[in-house]
Design an enzyme around this catalytic site. Structure first.
Site: not given
Length: 338
Positions: A155, A130
């Site tokens: 995350y 990501s």
């Protein structure tokens, strides 16, 4: 090896659905895995699966990748040519609320996939990382050669951990692994927790849109078809060791092991207020605004340097935001019957 199937995890997810469809169009056999978690409405995930073409080349398996024994059994049976691992617990803000979900899915699930690839003779593992791994970095554009040691959310930390775990398996077992740092992917069949969907839904309902940091943010919005094109090209471009890599001056994007990371972005950041204006034009509606403060874990700007991707596979994502938003709005109206 092309006669063996490709595994796509998260096959009912946004990018996974498009990836499965693209692989089938290319004549590949695909096994798709998903467990339809309720992070957002599973009805959308079921609708995506229903929209996939009926084909003898596709098999969908309901499986929780955190289940070690079941995952090992799947890999032992299928002997995948390649794995595109897209299943994960997404969402920066949700990681502040339910951190254990990220450990179960993004760490436990990932180690089970790595073990499956190791023992199952997999030729190449691609996995979703990501843009959030860049965390506190402020030098733009974000380059894969930059260090990414200051995540701003759990995350992001879980995705950085995936890159490190993959490197250890590449080093120890010679498993080619490629990390895909996705930048704000949008398009038809998108995720309802992301800005393009949320704004479209609110505008059509006459509700104000929520603009964090007063809308003073920029994102490298990347159209899903461009993302999938990059992924499918990389599938047939396994990571290879770099014999010139130096531990004295380590390059963070490559290794002596068969390990690489790439940015998958549009290389063209868009101001959030420009996105809003583009949606206004596409929907023919004016926007009501609710300005809110910056949220913990968010970055004010993302911007992908994609030169290494272009050198590797001869492709650069380039769909203009107005074109991509127009396609999303057309799909959304059809999906909602508006």
């Amino acid at each position: 090896m092309r006669d063996r199937p490709v595994l796509v995890t998260g096959a009912a997810g946004f990018i996974g659905f498009h990836t499965v469809r693209r692989l089938l169009d290319a004549g590949r056999r695909v096994v798709g895995v998903d467990t339809l978690t309720p992070y957002y409405d599973p009805a959308l995930k079921r609708a995506r699966l229903a929209a996939l073409p009926a084909s003898d080349a596709l098999r969908i398996v309901a499986l929780d990748l955190a289940d070690r024994a079941a995952t090992a059994d799947l890999f032992a049976r299928e002997r995948f040519a390649g794995v595109i691992h897209l299943a994960a617990q997404p969402g920066v803000r949700h990681s502040l609320v339910d951190p254990h979900a990220y450990v179960d899915s993004n760490l436990q699930g990932f180690i089970n996939v790595l073990e499956g690839c190791r023992h199952g003779g997999c030729g190449h593992l691609l996995y979703a990382s990501s843009s959030s791994v860049y965390g506190a970095n402020t030098r733009l554009p974000f380059r894969t050669t930059d260090t990414v040691d200051h995540p701003l959310s759990l995350y992001a930390a879980s995705k950085k951990a995936n890159e490190l775990m993959a490197h250890s398996y590449s080093h120890l077992f010679g498993l080619p692994t490629t990390g895909l740092r996705f930048f704000t992917v949008y398009g038809p069949w998108g995720r309802p927790d992301m800005a393009v969907w949320l704004f479209t839904e609110a505008i059509l309902a006459g509700r104000p849109i929520r603009l964090f940091n007063g809308g003073a943010m920029r994102r490298d919005f990347t159209y899903v078809d461009d993302v999938v094109e990059a992924v499918v090209r990389l599938l047939d471009h396994p990571a290879a060791p770099d014999p010139d890599w130096s531990g004295e001056i380590p390059d963070a994007a490559r290794s002596r092991a068969p390990w690489r990371v790439y940015n998958i972005g549009n290389n063209r950041p868009v101001a959030l207020l420009d996105l809003v204006r583009t949606l206004e034009a596409a929907l023919g509606r004016e926007v009501l605004r609710e300005d809110l403060p910056m949220q913990p874990g968010d970055a004010p700007e993302t911007y992908a340097d994609i030169d290494d991707l272009a050198r590797a596979v001869g492709f650069r994502p380039d769909t203009p935001i107005a074109e991509g938003i127009g396609r999303f709005v057309d799909w959304y109206r059809g999906y909602r019957g508006l």
